[in-house]
Design a protein around this motif. Structure first.
Motif, mmCIF file in Angstrom:
data_model
loop_
_atom_site.group_PDB
_atom_site.id
_atom_site.type_symbol
_atom_site.label_atom_id
_atom_site.label_comp_id
_atom_site.label_asym_id
_atom_site.label_seq_id
_atom_site.Cartn_x
_atom_site.Cartn_y
_atom_site.Cartn_z
ATOM 1 N N LEU A 191 71.814 52.199 54.950
ATOM 2 C CA LEU A 191 70.816 51.537 55.787
ATOM 3 C C LEU A 191 71.471 50.635 56.824
ATOM 4 C CD1 LEU A 191 68.077 50.595 53.149
ATOM 5 C CD2 LEU A 191 67.972 52.422 54.857
ATOM 6 N N ALA A 192 72.485 49.881 56.410
ATOM 7 C CA ALA A 192 73.172 48.983 57.343
ATOM 8 C C ALA A 192 73.799 49.765 58.489
ATOM 9 C CB ALA A 192 74.220 48.164 56.599
ATOM 10 N N ASN A 193 74.409 50.904 58.161
ATOM 11 C CA ASN A 193 75.016 51.736 59.213
ATOM 12 C C ASN A 193 73.956 52.269 60.170
ATOM 13 O OD1 ASN A 193 77.532 51.338 58.073
ATOM 14 N ND2 ASN A 193 77.562 53.305 56.998
ATOM 15 N N LEU A 194 72.834 52.739 59.608
ATOM 16 C CA LEU A 194 71.762 53.258 60.451
ATOM 17 C C LEU A 194 71.218 52.170 61.365
ATOM 18 C CD1 LEU A 194 69.708 55.495 61.212
ATOM 19 C CD2 LEU A 194 68.268 54.642 59.344
ATOM 20 N N PHE A 195 70.958 50.995 60.805
ATOM 21 C CA PHE A 195 70.391 49.906 61.587
ATOM 22 C C PHE A 195 71.337 49.494 62.719
ATOM 23 C CE2 PHE A 195 67.791 48.297 57.694
ATOM 24 C CZ PHE A 195 66.987 49.412 57.795
ATOM 25 N N GLU A 196 72.632 49.456 62.419
ATOM 26 C CA GLU A 196 73.595 49.069 63.447
ATOM 27 C C GLU A 196 73.700 50.137 64.527
ATOM 28 O OE1 GLU A 196 78.291 47.714 63.878
ATOM 29 O OE2 GLU A 196 77.393 47.980 61.887
ATOM 30 N N ASP A 197 73.749 51.393 64.104
ATOM 31 C CA ASP A 197 73.928 52.490 65.068
ATOM 32 C C ASP A 197 72.720 52.655 65.992
ATOM 33 O OD1 ASP A 197 76.370 52.992 63.917
ATOM 34 O OD2 ASP A 197 75.678 54.693 62.713
ATOM 35 N N LYS B 52 71.624 41.097 58.093
ATOM 36 C CA LYS B 52 71.483 41.115 59.554
ATOM 37 C C LYS B 52 70.110 41.617 60.015
ATOM 38 C CE LYS B 52 76.424 41.845 60.459
ATOM 39 N NZ LYS B 52 77.429 42.735 61.111
ATOM 40 N N THR B 53 69.292 42.001 59.050
ATOM 41 C CA THR B 53 67.991 42.589 59.370
ATOM 42 C C THR B 53 66.865 41.630 59.008
ATOM 43 O OG1 THR B 53 68.890 44.774 58.856
ATOM 44 C CG2 THR B 53 66.502 44.584 58.998
ATOM 45 N N THR B 54 65.891 41.488 59.885
ATOM 46 C CA THR B 54 64.692 40.699 59.587
ATOM 47 C C THR B 54 63.668 41.614 58.927
ATOM 48 O OG1 THR B 54 65.064 39.263 61.499
ATOM 49 C CG2 THR B 54 62.841 39.303 60.558
ATOM 50 N N LEU B 55 63.243 41.255 57.713
ATOM 51 C CA LEU B 55 62.283 42.058 56.954
ATOM 52 C C LEU B 55 60.903 41.415 57.038
ATOM 53 C CD1 LEU B 55 64.545 42.794 53.855
ATOM 54 C CD2 LEU B 55 63.953 44.365 55.706
ATOM 55 N N VAL B 56 59.919 42.205 57.420
ATOM 56 C CA VAL B 56 58.567 41.696 57.690
ATOM 57 C C VAL B 56 57.570 42.361 56.741
ATOM 58 C CG1 VAL B 56 56.752 41.461 59.411
ATOM 59 C CG2 VAL B 56 59.165 41.396 60.109
ATOM 60 N N PRO B 57 56.833 41.580 55.940
ATOM 61 C CA PRO B 57 55.833 42.181 55.035
ATOM 62 C C PRO B 57 54.643 42.735 55.812
ATOM 63 C CG PRO B 57 55.691 39.789 54.956
ATOM 64 C CD PRO B 57 56.885 40.110 55.793
ATOM 65 N N LEU B 58 54.184 43.918 55.406
ATOM 66 C CA LEU B 58 53.048 44.566 56.056
ATOM 67 C C LEU B 58 51.980 44.917 55.032
ATOM 68 C CD1 LEU B 58 54.884 47.165 58.329
ATOM 69 C CD2 LEU B 58 53.946 44.962 59.054
ATOM 70 N N ASP B 59 50.737 44.813 55.447
ATOM 71 C CA ASP B 59 49.627 45.308 54.646
ATOM 72 C C ASP B 59 49.348 46.740 55.092
ATOM 73 O OD1 ASP B 59 47.303 45.946 53.345
ATOM 74 O OD2 ASP B 59 46.175 44.180 53.998
ATOM 75 N N LEU B 60 49.752 47.710 54.254
ATOM 76 C CA LEU B 60 49.616 49.124 54.607
ATOM 77 C C LEU B 60 48.563 49.838 53.769
ATOM 78 C CD1 LEU B 60 53.371 50.123 55.091
ATOM 79 C CD2 LEU B 60 51.708 49.432 56.828
ATOM 80 N N LYS B 61 47.662 49.061 53.155
ATOM 81 C CA LYS B 61 46.661 49.683 52.280
ATOM 82 C C LYS B 61 45.771 50.671 53.037
ATOM 83 C CE LYS B 61 45.028 45.780 50.596
ATOM 84 N NZ LYS B 61 46.042 44.795 51.015
#
Length: 353
Positions: free
Chosen positions: A78-84, A111-120
């Motif tokens: 995931l870190a590699n994908l996010f950076e690339d 290095k990533t900002t994680l944001v909670p989502l309501d996906l119901k």
């Protein structure tokens, strides 16, 4: 709106670079691929599904809408994908990810900002393929009920009826049951979730069967209450009341109405007949990949019905030490009204034994 556009809308609304779908249900919904573990990253431009070695070969053949990649260390992948791809802000399923899981993600993906989502609401409106699968699951449920009526007789255990249902599911193409089958006879029918037991089914008893199956990842859910022999007039009375209340609620289903209207109609009718205190649960729920999912057919719900939603309508009356009745059907909201997907008769079906 298709799946890709649904995700794009959420990304734009929340100013996100990507969404991480971690739950089995949402990963399957997007990719049509079943795995016990996986990480699905969806952006405006691509979707990548990470799976481990158990699933990689199958996923590359069967997964849809995604690029499939194997992982050994998911955080490095995931870190590699996010950076690339310059992904810095990622939404996640707030109603599924645990506190412990989130803490680990925040530590490993610092290095990533994680944001909670309501996906119901993500899966509330079904596309035609999903509707077809639900319809097939309902057809299999109807066949199971026919088998029950064909084979039931006094002296059987409730678990014997469950076995008939499960065998019917298997022979007619279901993957498995969508929840633990409920078979409750006699006074046990007053227990809304009375799982099948070793109780003997006697003549002149009422029986409630609540069951459903999964077909190609999508659920059915149906309840029928019927009699073996002759039953008490009080039970016949409440069966008719529940049947009428349910049909009143179903007939009100159409696009544009508030879903709580369905609950109000069923509940008010039962209360008017003097049994309001014995209707002890919500009138229904959404149905799809999960047996219970949004929207909820209960009081004070803000959801407005739209074409493509599938809900259950299942009022009930439960009289302690006497017995209970519930009747449940799966209902598709159409462009002009509704379609009942479960076709089995709702009559009390007093079987002479």
């Amino acid at each position: 709106m298709d799946k890709i556009n649904k995700i794009k809308e959420i990304l734009i609304k929340n100013k996100l670079d990507a969404i991480l779908l971690y739950s089995f249900e949402n990963r399957f919904w997007y990719s049509n691929f079943i795995s016990s573990l996986g990480y699905l990253i969806v952006t405006k431009n691509f979707a990548k599904l990470f799976v481990d070695g158990r699933y990689i070969t199958e996923a590359k053949i069967d997964a849809e809408n995604v690029i499939v990649e194997n992982f050994t260390n998911i955080y490095q992948s995931l870190a590699n994908l996010f950076e690339d791809t310059n992904i810095k802000k990622v939404g996640f399923e707030a109603d599924f990810v645990t506190v412990g899981q989130l803490q680990e993600w925040e530590e490993q993906l610092a290095k990533t900002t994680l944001v909670p989502l309501d996906l119901k609401e993500l899966r509330m409106i079904k596309d035609q393929d999903e509707i077809n699968r639900i319809k097939k699951a309902c057809e299999i449920g109807d066949l199971a009920y026919q088998d029950v009526l064909k084979h039931i007789k006094p002296g059987m255990k409730e678990k014997d009826i469950e076995a008939i249902i499960l065998n019917s599911f298997n022979k007619n193409g279901a993957t498995k049951q969508s929840f633990d089958t409920i078979v409750a006879s006699g006074i046990r029918s007053s227990m809304p979730h009375g799982k099948a037991s070793d109780k003997i089914i006697n003549n002149n008893e009422i029986i409630t069967c609540d069951f459903g199956c999964i077909y190609q990842g999508f659920c059915s859910d149906m309840t029928r209450t019927f009699a073996l022999g002759q039953i008490d007039k009080k039970l016949l009375e409440i069966h008719q009341i529940v049947k009428d209340a349910q049909m009143n609620g179903i007939k009100a289903v159409k696009p544009g109405i508030n879903i709580s209207t369905i609950d109000n109609i069923c509940r008010d009718y039962i209360s008017k007949k003097g049994y309001g205190e014995y209707f002890t649960h919500g009138t229904g729920h959404g149905l799809g990949i999960e047996i219970h999912e949004a929207p909820w057919v209960t009081k004070n719900q803000p959801t407005i019905l739209k074409p493509g939603m599938v809900i259950t309508v299942e009022p009930g009356i439960y009289l302690p030490n006497i017995g209970g009745v519930r009747i449940e059907d799966d209902i598709l909201v159409t462009a002009t009204g509704y379609e009942i997907l479960t076709k089995s008769p709702r009559e009390v079906n007093v079987l002479k034994k």
